[in-house]
Design an enzyme around this catalytic site. Structure first.
Site, PDB file in Angstrom:
ATOM      1  N   ASP A   1       0.812  -1.216   0.000  1.00 54.54           N
ATOM      2  CA  ASP A   1       0.000   0.000   0.000  1.00 54.54           C
ATOM      3  C   ASP A   1       0.850   1.272   0.000  1.00 54.54           C
ATOM      4  O   ASP A   1       2.066   1.219   0.208  1.00 54.54           O
ATOM      5  CB  ASP A   1      -0.964   0.015   1.208  1.00 54.54           C
ATOM      6  CG  ASP A   1      -0.306  -0.487   2.494  1.00 54.54           C
ATOM      7  OD1 ASP A   1       0.932  -0.410   2.596  1.00 54.54           O
ATOM      8  OD2 ASP A   1      -1.027  -0.943   3.390  1.00 54.54           O
TER       9      ASP A   1
ATOM     10  N   ASN B   1      -7.465  -3.526  14.172  1.00 49.65           N
ATOM     11  CA  ASN B   1      -8.834  -3.822  13.737  1.00 49.65           C
ATOM     12  C   ASN B   1      -8.874  -5.003  12.763  1.00 49.65           C
ATOM     13  O   ASN B   1      -9.910  -5.295  12.184  1.00 49.65           O
ATOM     14  CB  ASN B   1      -9.481  -2.582  13.096  1.00 49.65           C
ATOM     15  CG  ASN B   1      -8.713  -2.103  11.861  1.00 49.65           C
ATOM     16  OD1 ASN B   1      -7.776  -2.747  11.402  1.00 49.65           O
ATOM     17  ND2 ASN B   1      -9.134  -0.970  11.323  1.00 49.65           N
TER      18      ASN B   1
ATOM     19  N   HIS C   1      -7.070  -5.275   9.949  1.00 49.37           N
ATOM     20  CA  HIS C   1      -6.810  -4.978   8.537  1.00 49.37           C
ATOM     21  C   HIS C   1      -5.521  -5.641   8.054  1.00 49.37           C
ATOM     22  O   HIS C   1      -4.600  -5.893   8.824  1.00 49.37           O
ATOM     23  CB  HIS C   1      -6.827  -3.464   8.254  1.00 49.37           C
ATOM     24  CG  HIS C   1      -5.646  -2.687   8.721  1.00 49.37           C
ATOM     25  ND1 HIS C   1      -5.687  -1.318   8.905  1.00 49.37           N
ATOM     26  CD2 HIS C   1      -4.383  -3.045   9.045  1.00 49.37           C
ATOM     27  CE1 HIS C   1      -4.514  -0.899   9.306  1.00 49.37           C
ATOM     28  NE2 HIS C   1      -3.698  -1.926   9.395  1.00 49.37           N
TER      29      HIS C   1
ATOM     30  N   GLU D   1      -9.612  -2.283   5.302  1.00 54.36           N
ATOM     31  CA  GLU D   1     -10.219  -2.083   6.607  1.00 54.36           C
ATOM     32  C   GLU D   1     -11.443  -2.991   6.771  1.00 54.36           C
ATOM     33  O   GLU D   1     -11.946  -3.558   5.788  1.00 54.36           O
ATOM     34  CB  GLU D   1     -10.633  -0.605   6.747  1.00 54.36           C
ATOM     35  CG  GLU D   1      -9.484   0.400   6.557  1.00 54.36           C
ATOM     36  CD  GLU D   1      -8.550   0.492   7.781  1.00 54.36           C
ATOM     37  OE1 GLU D   1      -8.385  -0.496   8.515  1.00 54.36           O
ATOM     38  OE2 GLU D   1      -7.964   1.576   7.979  1.00 54.36           O
TER      39      GLU D   1
HETATM   40  P1  PGA Z   1       2.298  -2.068  12.647  1.00 53.26           P
HETATM   41  O1  PGA Z   1       1.138  -1.982  11.558  1.00 53.26           O
HETATM   42  O2  PGA Z   1       3.281  -3.078  12.135  1.00 53.26           O
HETATM   43  O3  PGA Z   1       2.882  -0.702  12.704  1.00 53.26           O
HETATM   44  O4  PGA Z   1       1.662  -2.510  13.928  1.00 53.26           O
HETATM   45  C1  PGA Z   1       0.596  -3.145  11.054  1.00 53.26           C
HETATM   46  C2  PGA Z   1      -0.558  -2.823  10.146  1.00 53.26           C
HETATM   47  O5  PGA Z   1      -1.237  -1.809  10.361  1.00 53.26           O
HETATM   48  O6  PGA Z   1      -0.806  -3.599   9.204  1.00 53.26           O
END
Ligand code: PGA
Length: 241
Positions: free
Chosen positions: A67, A136, A138, A143
Site C-alpha cells: 500500500d 482492527n 486490517h 479495513e
Molecule cells: P504495525 O502496523 O506493524 O505498525 O503494527 C501493522 C498494520 O497496520 O498492518
C-alpha cells in the site's frame, strides 16, 4: 496454518527473515510482496544483515508493496516509498526497476490501481507475501468491511488506523485520509503468505483472525482460507492462542 511462536522479538525477526532468505536462495527471481509498519522493521534489518554477511542476493527479485498513502509525495518522509528505501532497499542490491509501490502522488489513482494489478499478473503473481495486521484486523489497508473479492483499490482509512499511524506524523490531522491498497483477493492469490505480529496489543486480534469466524469484519480472518500461511508471533502476540 503453520504457527511459529518465538520467545523474543529478535528470534521472530530472524525466523521470518530466514524463511524469506531461504526462498530467495532457492528461487533467485522470487516475487516478494512487502509490508510496512513497525512490525517488519526488525525482519528487514535481519535481511540486510544476511545480504551483507552471507551474500543474500536481491538482484533478481521483484517486489510489490501492499500500500501507499494518497496525496503525499515519494520523498515525503512518511511515505511508504521512503520507509522501504530507508528500511530495506537502500541497503541491499535490489534493482530499482524491480520495485513496485503504488504511486500515491498520481493524478489518477484508479488507473494506478489497474496498472499495479496488471504488473502483478505480468510477473506471474506474488510468490511470498509478507503481512502485518492492524488492531482492527486490517491487512494492507483493507479495513473491516472490505469485500474478500476486492482487488487493488483506493480505500479510506478508519479512525483507528489514522490514530495508530499518527505516531509517524506531526499530528493526526496530517495522516492522509486515503490510500491505495492491494486488494484482499490479490493478497489471497499469493502462493505463500507470512503473517507477522508482535506485542500484547495484537494478541486479541490475532486470536480472532486465526480462530474466530471468517468474516469481512476481521479482514485477516480470510487467511484461514489460504492453503499456505505461516504465522510468526512473539509470545505476547500469541498469548491468547
Ligand atoms: P504495525 O502496523 O506493524 O505498525 O503494527 C501493522 C498494520 O497496520 O498492518
Amino acid at each position: 496454518m503453520n504457527i511459529i511462536i518465538s520467545d523474543t522479538e529478535k528470534a521472530l525477526d530472524r525466523k521470518a527473515a530466514d524463511e524469506i532468505a531461504n526462498h530467495i536462495r532457492r528461487h533467485p527471481a522470487t516475487v516478494l510482496g512487502l509490508a510496512t509498519g513497525g512490525t517488519p522493521v526488525g525482519m528487514y534489518k535481519e535481511l540486510i544483515r544476511l545480504h551483507k554477511d552471507s551474500d543474500l542476493d536481491f538482484s533478481r527479485i521483484t517486489t510489490f508493496n501492499l500500500d501507499e498513502y494518497i496525496g503525499i509525495d515519494h520523498d515525503h518522509p512518511c511515505s511508504y516509498h521512503a520507509y522501504m528505501d530507508e528500511n530495506l532497499f537502500d541497503h541491499v542490491n535490489i534493482s530499482k526497476e524491480n520495485i513496485n509501490i503504488p504511486d500515491g502522488a498520481t493524478d489518477s489513482p484508479e488507473k494506478e490501481c489497474e496498472s499495479f494489478e496488471e504488473k502483478i499478473k505480468e510477473v506471474g503473481g506474488i510468490d511470498v507475501q509478507v503481512l502485518g495486521i492492524g488492531h482492527n484486523g486490517h491487512i494492507g489497508f483493507n479495513e473491516p468491511g472490505t469485500p474478500f473479492e476486492s482487488t487493488t483499490s483506493v480505500v479510506e482509512l478508519t479512525q483507528s488506523t489514522k490514530e495508530a499511524n499518527s505516531r509517524y506524523f506531526d499530528s493526526i490531522d496530517d495522516v492522509p485520509t486515503h490510500a491505495i491498497s492491494m486488494g484482499i483477493k490479490t493478497i489471497m492469490h499469493a502462493k505463500k503468505i507470512l503473517l507477522i505480529a508482535k506485542g500484547e496489543d495484537k494478541a486479541e486480534i490475532m486470536e480472532k483472525a486465526l480462530f474466530g469466524p471468517i468474516t469481512p469484519e476481521v479482514p485477516a480472518s480470510v487467511l484461514q482460507l489460504h492453503p499456505n500461511v505461516t504465522v510468526f508471533v512473539d509470545k505476547e502476540a500469541g498469548s491468547k492462542f
